[in-house]
Design a protein around this motif. Structure first.
Motif, short mmCIF file in Angstrom:
data_model
loop_
_atom_site.label_atom_id
_atom_site.label_comp_id
_atom_site.label_asym_id
_atom_site.label_seq_id
_atom_site.Cartn_x
_atom_site.Cartn_y
_atom_site.Cartn_z
N LYS A 38 -5.33 -19.42 -13.66
CA LYS A 38 -5.90 -18.56 -14.70
C LYS A 38 -7.42 -18.39 -14.57
CE LYS A 38 -2.36 -19.82 -18.10
NZ LYS A 38 -2.12 -20.42 -19.45
N SER A 39 -8.13 -19.47 -14.27
CA SER A 39 -9.59 -19.36 -14.25
C SER A 39 -10.21 -20.41 -13.34
CB SER A 39 -10.16 -19.52 -15.67
OG SER A 39 -9.96 -20.84 -16.15
N VAL A 40 -11.42 -20.09 -12.90
CA VAL A 40 -12.22 -20.99 -12.07
C VAL A 40 -13.66 -20.93 -12.58
CG1 VAL A 40 -13.21 -21.40 -9.77
CG2 VAL A 40 -10.81 -20.73 -10.00
N MET A 67 -14.79 -17.34 -13.72
CA MET A 67 -14.08 -16.19 -13.15
C MET A 67 -12.62 -16.24 -13.58
SD MET A 67 -15.90 -16.34 -9.38
CE MET A 67 -16.13 -18.13 -9.44
N LEU A 68 -12.19 -15.18 -14.26
CA LEU A 68 -10.80 -15.08 -14.73
C LEU A 68 -9.94 -14.47 -13.63
CD1 LEU A 68 -11.41 -13.77 -18.37
CD2 LEU A 68 -11.15 -16.13 -17.58
N LEU A 69 -8.79 -15.06 -13.40
CA LEU A 69 -7.87 -14.58 -12.37
C LEU A 69 -6.77 -13.73 -13.00
CD1 LEU A 69 -7.49 -17.90 -10.30
CD2 LEU A 69 -9.29 -16.16 -10.18
N GLY A 70 -6.33 -12.73 -12.24
CA GLY A 70 -5.25 -11.88 -12.70
C GLY A 70 -5.64 -10.88 -13.77
N LYS A 71 -6.95 -10.68 -13.99
CA LYS A 71 -7.43 -9.78 -15.04
C LYS A 71 -8.26 -8.62 -14.47
CE LYS A 71 -6.01 -12.50 -18.45
NZ LYS A 71 -4.99 -12.09 -19.45
N ASN A 72 -8.30 -8.49 -13.15
CA ASN A 72 -9.17 -7.49 -12.50
C ASN A 72 -10.62 -7.66 -12.91
OD1 ASN A 72 -7.05 -6.14 -11.11
ND2 ASN A 72 -6.52 -5.05 -13.00
N ALA A 73 -11.01 -8.93 -13.16
CA ALA A 73 -12.36 -9.22 -13.63
C ALA A 73 -13.32 -9.54 -12.50
CB ALA A 73 -12.31 -10.40 -14.61
N ILE A 74 -12.80 -9.84 -11.31
CA ILE A 74 -13.64 -10.15 -10.16
C ILE A 74 -13.13 -9.35 -8.97
CG2 ILE A 74 -14.29 -12.45 -10.96
CD1 ILE A 74 -12.15 -13.64 -9.18
N ILE A 75 -13.94 -9.27 -7.92
CA ILE A 75 -13.53 -8.50 -6.76
C ILE A 75 -12.28 -9.13 -6.14
CG2 ILE A 75 -15.81 -7.53 -6.28
CD1 ILE A 75 -16.23 -9.65 -4.18
N PHE A 118 -19.30 -15.56 0.32
CA PHE A 118 -19.54 -16.30 -0.91
C PHE A 118 -19.33 -17.78 -0.67
CE2 PHE A 118 -18.80 -12.16 -2.93
CZ PHE A 118 -19.79 -12.16 -3.90
N GLU A 119 -20.38 -18.56 -0.87
CA GLU A 119 -20.24 -20.01 -0.88
C GLU A 119 -19.92 -20.42 -2.31
OE1 GLU A 119 -23.06 -23.94 -0.40
OE2 GLU A 119 -23.52 -22.18 0.82
N VAL A 120 -18.84 -21.18 -2.48
CA VAL A 120 -18.42 -21.58 -3.83
C VAL A 120 -18.23 -23.09 -3.88
CG1 VAL A 120 -17.31 -19.37 -4.33
CG2 VAL A 120 -15.96 -21.20 -3.30
N HIS A 121 -18.61 -23.67 -5.01
CA HIS A 121 -18.33 -25.08 -5.30
C HIS A 121 -17.51 -25.09 -6.57
CE1 HIS A 121 -19.95 -29.49 -5.63
NE2 HIS A 121 -18.63 -29.41 -5.68
N VAL A 122 -16.21 -25.40 -6.44
CA VAL A 122 -15.27 -25.29 -7.55
C VAL A 122 -15.43 -26.50 -8.48
CG1 VAL A 122 -12.85 -25.10 -8.20
CG2 VAL A 122 -13.66 -24.01 -6.09
N LEU A 123 -15.89 -26.24 -9.71
CA LEU A 123 -16.21 -27.31 -10.66
C LEU A 123 -15.22 -27.41 -11.81
CD1 LEU A 123 -20.06 -26.70 -10.84
CD2 LEU A 123 -18.84 -28.37 -9.44
N GLU A 124 -14.40 -26.38 -12.00
CA GLU A 124 -13.40 -26.42 -13.07
C GLU A 124 -12.26 -25.49 -12.70
OE1 GLU A 124 -13.35 -24.73 -17.50
OE2 GLU A 124 -14.70 -26.47 -17.29
N VAL A 125 -11.04 -25.95 -12.93
CA VAL A 125 -9.85 -25.15 -12.63
C VAL A 125 -8.95 -25.14 -13.85
CG1 VAL A 125 -7.70 -25.13 -11.30
CG2 VAL A 125 -9.88 -25.51 -10.13
N ASP A 126 -8.70 -23.96 -14.39
CA ASP A 126 -7.81 -23.80 -15.55
C ASP A 126 -8.15 -24.78 -16.67
OD1 ASP A 126 -6.53 -21.83 -14.12
OD2 ASP A 126 -4.87 -23.10 -13.47
N GLY A 127 -9.45 -24.98 -16.90
CA GLY A 127 -9.89 -25.85 -17.98
C GLY A 127 -10.06 -27.30 -17.61
#
Length: 551
Positions: A38-40, A67-75, A118-127
């Protein structure tokens, strides 16, 4: 001549080739248990294929990007890459243009049909947050006597030829020559704090230097590169090829931005001091003078504020840096505008439904807004601020904590002689004119009619530039500068109008347009009502302030 060796990129732990040409290079594995649906939330650095940075959450002092997933909110390419990464992952996502910003790009920022990194550091996944965040490994540069090993943050950006601005500095000022434009320059007067009492800078006829404004600042005796590295070296920063970037005239990829830690940047400055102390033009290609320009550290890190006020005592207002020597109404105007906004919202909201903001949260927000106008500049010798005058109708002071800077200034009335162009905010406040160019009068012939002021601001001194004064600056040594934009009685309406214009637009859109009696009215009528309402209330606030001052 200094030899340059590029450092290698960081090791890739795993490489994933996804659909549609998206490639994920995993630099640090995550927990392999929490994959996003759902989100990252992640810290993000966005780069062009050339390595030029166009986005950095940490470099801008921002929180992780949600970043919300499945909402056409990000590229689309970003969403595809994120779904392959687990909590705690550090990775670089290569996104083809068709899954990025397409054939249009982003004007002046991302070219048309450009791939993205894009360099990303994933700090939260789905809350679910990351329990412990690891620090990026420090890049270590080679210290051979005649060799500069460019760290990866620098080496990864496609090399640019040295700018003509820096080459002119190398060939003229660094050699002790006086270029034609400065041969007839007027000097800038020096003053002491004891000569001023809440002085309205807008009444000054020209810039001036205050020799003792920072005399009681704790930063004066502590803020060298070693202290900044020890206390702030972990912070991520954006450093520029040239400053300022004229966003309406230049493409970002032609004046690149780099992302690194403050510690790695100061280490690079020390290498320049060691390998090219005289700023020779033959070393210019291998020793670029990158500039940490306009870091709003005092808004981001409130504990730093005590270092730039007399005695280091905790204060709320950034105006205390000038210790009542210079009139600075920023805090007053910001608080007044917030009170005006709250008064309007309460009056326009249905009775009993208005909820005022939390007092402590509001106080912190207003203090941060005030301190956001005070910034830090760090640069090696030869770093250049190109000719411009500041946005927003603001005055400015610039105080040299470490090193010297040379300033070249022109009065507002001479703008037409400086071959100006549209900079930011629709103002004709930028110019390509280089005061150090030996052919300045051939390239910019109108500048012969301009009145030139020149000053070398020594360590411990502060130059003050009234509203609209054009200025160019170059560091004569490794330099640490504190800069503040501010408003006084003479230019307070420049800030008031900016504040009131935004407030009137918000009221027109979110309040008046929703009222049944006005919903069918044209925008011009709605906007006129909003502007008159705000203006009338503003006059009341100013009159009340005047009465208090008289008492």
């Amino acid at each position: 001549m200094v030899q340059m060796v590029a450092a290698p990129p960081p090791a890739v732990q795993r490489r994933l080739e996804l659909s549609h040409g998206v490639v994920v290079s995993v630099l640090q594995e995550g927990d392999e248990r929490h994959f996003p649906q759902k989100s990252v939330a992640a810290h993000v650095v966005g780069r062009l294929p050339s390595g030029c940075v166009f986005e950095s959450t940490e470099g801008k002092g921002q929180p992780p990007m949600t970043m919300l997933l499945g909402k056409n909110a990000i590229i689309p390419g970003m969403e595809l890459g994120l779904k392959s990464l687990s909590l705690g992952s550090v990775a670089e996502i290569h996104i083809p243009a068709e899954l990025g910003y397409g054939d249009k790009g982003v004007p002046h920022i991302v070219p048309p049909s450009s791939d993205l990194l894009f360099e990303v550091h994933v700090l939260e996944v789905d809350g679910t947050p990351l329990a412990t965040r690891s620090q990026r490994p420090k890049e270590v540069a080679d210290t051979k006597a005649d060799c500069l090993q460019q760290p990866w943050w620098l080496a990864r950006v496609a090399p640019m030829p040295p700018s003509e601005y820096y080459l002119n500095f190398c060939r003229e000022t660094a050699r002790g020559r006086v270029p034609p434009m400065l041969q007839s320059a007027r000097s800038v007067a020096r003053r002491r704090c004891s000569e001023m009492d809440r002085f309205d800078v807008g009444t000054a006829e020209e810039p001036f230097i205050v020799v003792d404004m920072q005399e009681d600042w704790p930063a004066r005796d502590t803020w060298d590169l070693s202290w900044l590295t020890a206390k702030l070296g972990h912070t991520r920063q954006l450093v520029k090829w040239l400053g300022p970037i004229f966003t309406r005239q230049e493409n970002l990829w032609e004046a690149p931005v780099f992302e690194t830690s403050l510690g790695e940047y100061t280490e690079y400055i020390r290498d320049l001091e060691r390998l090219d102390p005289d700023s020779t033009d033959e070393n210019a290609p291998s020793c670029p003078r990158l500039y940490l320009n306009g870091w709003p550290a005092f808004a981001q890190l409130p504990w730093l504020r005590n270092f730039v006020v007399p005695g280091g005592e905790g204060v709320a207002d950034a105006a205390a840096s000038a210790d009542m020597v210079i009139e600075d109404l920023n805090s007053l105007l910001i608080r007044e505008s917030e009170a005006l906004r709250e008064s309007l919202l309460e009056g326009l909201t249905a009775r009993g439904s208005y909820q005022p903001p939390d007092p402590e949260e509001q106080k912190e927000k207003l203090q941060n807004e005030d301190w956001d106008l005070t910034k830090i500049f760090i640069s090696p010798k030869g770093a250049i601020t190109r000719l411009h005058y500041d946005n927003g109708g603001a005055h400015a002071w610039l105080s040299q904590i470490q090193g010297r800077k040379m300033f070249v200034c022109f009065p507002p009335s001479d703008g037409e002689h400086l071959h100006p162009f549209e900079g930011d905010e629709g103002l004709m406040n930028g110019s390509w004119l280089d005061p150090l160019d030996p052919d300045v009068f051939q390239k910019w012939p109108d500048s012969r009619r301009a009145t030139v002021y020149m000053a070398v601001v020594e360590q411990g001194e502060t130059i003050v530039a009234p509203k609209g004064w054009w200025h160019y600056a170059v560091s004569l040594d490794t330099s640490v500068t504190i800069m503040r934009n501010f408003y006084s009685t003479s230019n307070q309406w420049d800030l008031i109008q900016r504040k009131d214009g935004g407030l009137a637009n918000a009221i027109a859109t979110h309040v008046l347009r929703k009222q049944p009696k006005l919903k069918n009215q044209p925008d011009s009528v709605i906007n006129d009502i909003a502007n008159k309402t705000v203006h009338k209330l503003r006059e009341t606030f100013i009159e009340n302030r005047r009465k208090v001052a008289q008492q």
